[in-house]
Design an enzyme around this catalytic site. Structure first.
Site, PDB file in Angstrom:
ATOM      1  N   TYR A 139      43.961  33.188  56.063  1.00 31.98           N
ATOM      2  CA  TYR A 139      44.585  34.424  56.603  1.00 31.98           C
ATOM      3  C   TYR A 139      43.607  35.719  56.228  1.00 31.98           C
ATOM      4  CZ  TYR A 139      48.757  36.879  57.544  1.00 31.98           C
ATOM      5  OH  TYR A 139      50.055  37.919  58.111  1.00 31.98           O
ATOM      6  N   CYS A 140      43.492  36.745  57.230  1.00 32.80           N
ATOM      7  CA  CYS A 140      42.943  37.914  56.558  1.00 32.80           C
ATOM      8  C   CYS A 140      41.673  38.031  56.101  1.00 32.80           C
ATOM      9  CB  CYS A 140      44.069  38.796  56.069  1.00 32.80           C
ATOM     10  SG  CYS A 140      43.277  40.673  55.873  1.00 32.80           S
ATOM     11  N   VAL A 141      41.488  38.409  54.765  1.00 33.69           N
ATOM     12  CA  VAL A 141      40.304  38.442  54.126  1.00 33.69           C
ATOM     13  C   VAL A 141      39.826  36.978  53.470  1.00 33.69           C
ATOM     14  CG1 VAL A 141      41.631  38.873  51.907  1.00 33.69           C
ATOM     15  CG2 VAL A 141      39.009  39.429  52.082  1.00 33.69           C
ATOM     16  N   GLY A 181      40.430  34.418  55.579  1.00 30.38           N
ATOM     17  CA  GLY A 181      39.768  34.041  56.638  1.00 30.38           C
ATOM     18  C   GLY A 181      38.342  34.272  56.918  1.00 30.38           C
TER      19      GLY A 181
END
Length: 622
Positions: free
Chosen positions: A355-357, A359
């Protein structure tokens, strides 16, 4: 009682009365019919008490925090910095041109005539609101339209804000980066100058102040001073939620721990589970329980109910012991978590989510594993709002220049950055919703904070290792090195995203202001394996945390292989509701085998030594 005591009493009584009259006089002219009303002594005393409380609170706070107020304000988000940016570049805007000023004057006169025309003639029904030229939800309350003065004030503001933004767009002679900073700075400044944000130009605040004799301002200043003391804007009732009781409450156990993370395994709720487990890497900016807010919104709980053995990494909030932590450490941590789950359950591979960073980091991890010949450790990779190509990374790029980087270095103490600075940055990206809305409701109107789990999570900040944070901003956001094959070396291994052949599911939020959909889409351009892209309605959080039971939003799929996001959208099919069911179908298609939910599939069972109950200690560390 002596004559002197009587005299002093009269003096103080007179001062008290004058204070009350002054405060009442400040607001009374703004309220229809209030100006000619006679002042009740008890009423004046109430006003005076409010004035005295305000004065005492501020004097006490100033004495208590002498020399510390400026650093406090910087943690709220440096609006002054953006004002300086705006002023430095405003000379290049056409605002000073004679033709621009003439046009603006003519538009203003036409606007004032149109607005005043709505209040003349007496033809409208009493319940009918004036039809004003411009609409904005900040001025949705009918009191902004009921009186000509406030109608003129907010309509003139909207016109000027609109024209200022237009002039920023039309400014010549700036680099694309500087022009984007000017656009952003103009929006920050015009948002801050909204008449809704000031007590004497907001009719809702004026009316509340008259009704409560200033008690709303007393309560509001209490909120303000509390926030200044803690260095962070409050969005929700701080006592409404408790980890493990009514938030982050899905049953599970911490089964592994390192100085950087705890690994949580959740208790199965089905008799059989997919053989391939799911390992989730949430971002270390904020806490993992965005995916476990409550039973109704929890992606973690829902995934368990679908028959997945779910593991989640809970990252430690940085402290002085993490001063030397860099991106390599987070990649090694992901690989360690992957290997631990494989060994614990005796399986060859895991499904992963980043998720986000986390990812972005997962993409680097996959590239490292591929280079080492170990790609088969990961059966699939799902990316929630994750970027690898930062060329079009949106408004966060406005915070990546030499001045901002130096400022962040000055904020870093003992090798880590206080999470409140990052919270202020994210708030600034949506200033109207996450800053000024709360200034009005909680500081000016004096309203109590709501109990809202998402906003509780949003304010539960995590500190970041300074070395990692600086290199992340410079190497990825500024220099965009991750998409250049072998330009970055992680854990002594060159990173080439083109080596990733792992099946990938890529989710983006259509209204995401942190990881714009077009930026997330670019991940598809760097993969050598199969991928499925889903464009979800809403943004960075609500676009992800959208359970099927909510019936909210929608998502778009395109079975062809378009080259651009625009082409994807043009040929996409819209489906109402949550994309989660589409994802679990895709996961099931990767590996259909099931096994009984027993042995170490049930954490903490017979012979299984665990560390503690979920959600663990790390999520509680500050």
């Amino acid at each position: 009682m002596t004559d002197k005591t009587i005299t002093d009493s009269v003096v103080f009584e007179d001062l008290f009365r004058q204070q009350g009259e002054a405060m009442r006089a400040m607001f009374a002219p703004m309220v229809p019919g209030a100006e000619g009303m006679s002042a009740d002594p008890a009423d004046l005393q109430h006003w005076a008490m409010s004035a005295a409380k305000l004065q005492k609170m501020w004097l006490d706070f100033s004495a208590e925090q002498a020399g510390h107020i400026e650093p406090m304000l910087s943690r709220f988000g440096d609006i002054g910095k953006w004002t300086q940016t705006f002023m430095a570049m405003a000379g290049q805007m056409p605002i000073a041109h004679a033709e621009t000023q003439t046009k603006l004057w003519n538009e203003s006169m036409a606007l004032w005539g149109a607005v005043m025309g709505q209040f003349m003639g007496g033809t409208k029904a009493e319940s009918e609101s004036p039809a004003l030229p411009r609409n904005d939800r900040r001025f949705a309350d009918k009191r902004w339209r009921e009186q000509p003065a406030f109608a003129l004030i907010h309509q003139t503001y909207l016109l000027l804000a609109e024209r200022m933004q237009q002039m920023a767009e039309e400014t010549q002679g700036l680099s694309p980066e500087r022009k984007e900073q000017l656009r952003f700075a103009t929006k920050v400044v015009t948002d801050a100058l909204s008449p809704a944000n000031f007590p004497l130009t907001n009719p809702v605040v004026i009316e509340r102040t008259m009704e409560t004799r200033g008690e709303n301002l007393v309560k509001g200043v209490e909120h303000l001073l509390d926030d200044l003391r803690k260095g962070q804007l409050t969005h929700t009732d701080p006592n409404a939620f408790e980890l493990g009781r009514n938030i982050a409450m899905t049953p599970g156990k911490v089964v592994h721990e390192t100085p950087l993370f705890q690994l949580i395994q959740y208790t199965p709720t089905t008799d059989e589970v997919f053989e391939t487990p799911l390992l989730i890497f949430p971002p270390w900016i904020n806490r993992f329980y965005i995916l476990d807010l409550n039973p109704q919104k929890s992606f973690i709980r829902w995934a368990v109910e679908q028959g997945l053995t779910v593991f989640v990494v809970s990252w430690k909030s940085a402290d002085a012991s993490m001063a030397d932590v860099v991106w390599d450490d987070y990649v090694r941590a992901q690989i360690e978590a992957i290997d631990h789950v494989r060994a614990r359950l005796k399986v060859p591979a895991v499904n992963t989510i980043g998720y986000c960073v986390a990812g972005t980091t997962l993409a680097a991890t996959l590239a490292v594993l591929a280079r080492r010949g170990e790609a088969d450790k990961v059966a699939s990779a799902t990316f929630f709002t994750a970027q690898v190509d930062f060329e079009d990374a949106g408004e966060l790029r406005n915070f990546i220049d030499d001045g901002q980087l130096k400022m962040l270095e000055s904020f870093s103490n003992d090798g880590y950055l206080d999470g409140r600075y990052m919270a202020a940055t994210f708030n600034a990206l949506r200033g109207t919703d996450l800053i000024w809305n709360y200034v009005i409701n909680n500081y000016l109107l004096g309203e109590a904070y709501p109990a809202f789990d998402l906003l509780h999570w949003n304010g539960d900040t995590t500190n970041l290792p300074s070395k990692w944070h600086k290199s992340y901003l410079c190497d990825l956001y500024r220099d965009n090195r991750l998409v250049v094959p072998d330009a970055m070396v992680v854990d002594n291994t060159p990173v080439d995203l083109r080596r990733i052949a792992t099946p990938c599911y890529i989710q983006a939020g259509r209204e995401d202001h942190i990881a714009p959909a077009n930026s997330v889409w670019k991940l598809t351009r760097h993969l050598s394996g199969s991928w499925r892209f889903v464009l979800a309605g809403s943004g960075h959080i609500a676009g992800v945390v959208n359970p099927p039971s909510s019936g909210k939003y929608q998502y778009w799929l395109n079975p062809s292989s378009p080259d651009t996001l625009d082409a994807f959208i043009a040929g996409a099919t819209e489906t109402k509701g949550s994309w989660w069911p589409d994802w679990i179908e895709w996961i099931a298609a990767q590996a259909t085998a099931h096994v009984p939910a027993k042995g170490k599939r049930v954490p903490g069972g017979k012979g299984d030594k665990v560390i503690e109950d979920a959600p663990g200690r790390y999520v509680r560390s500050r």
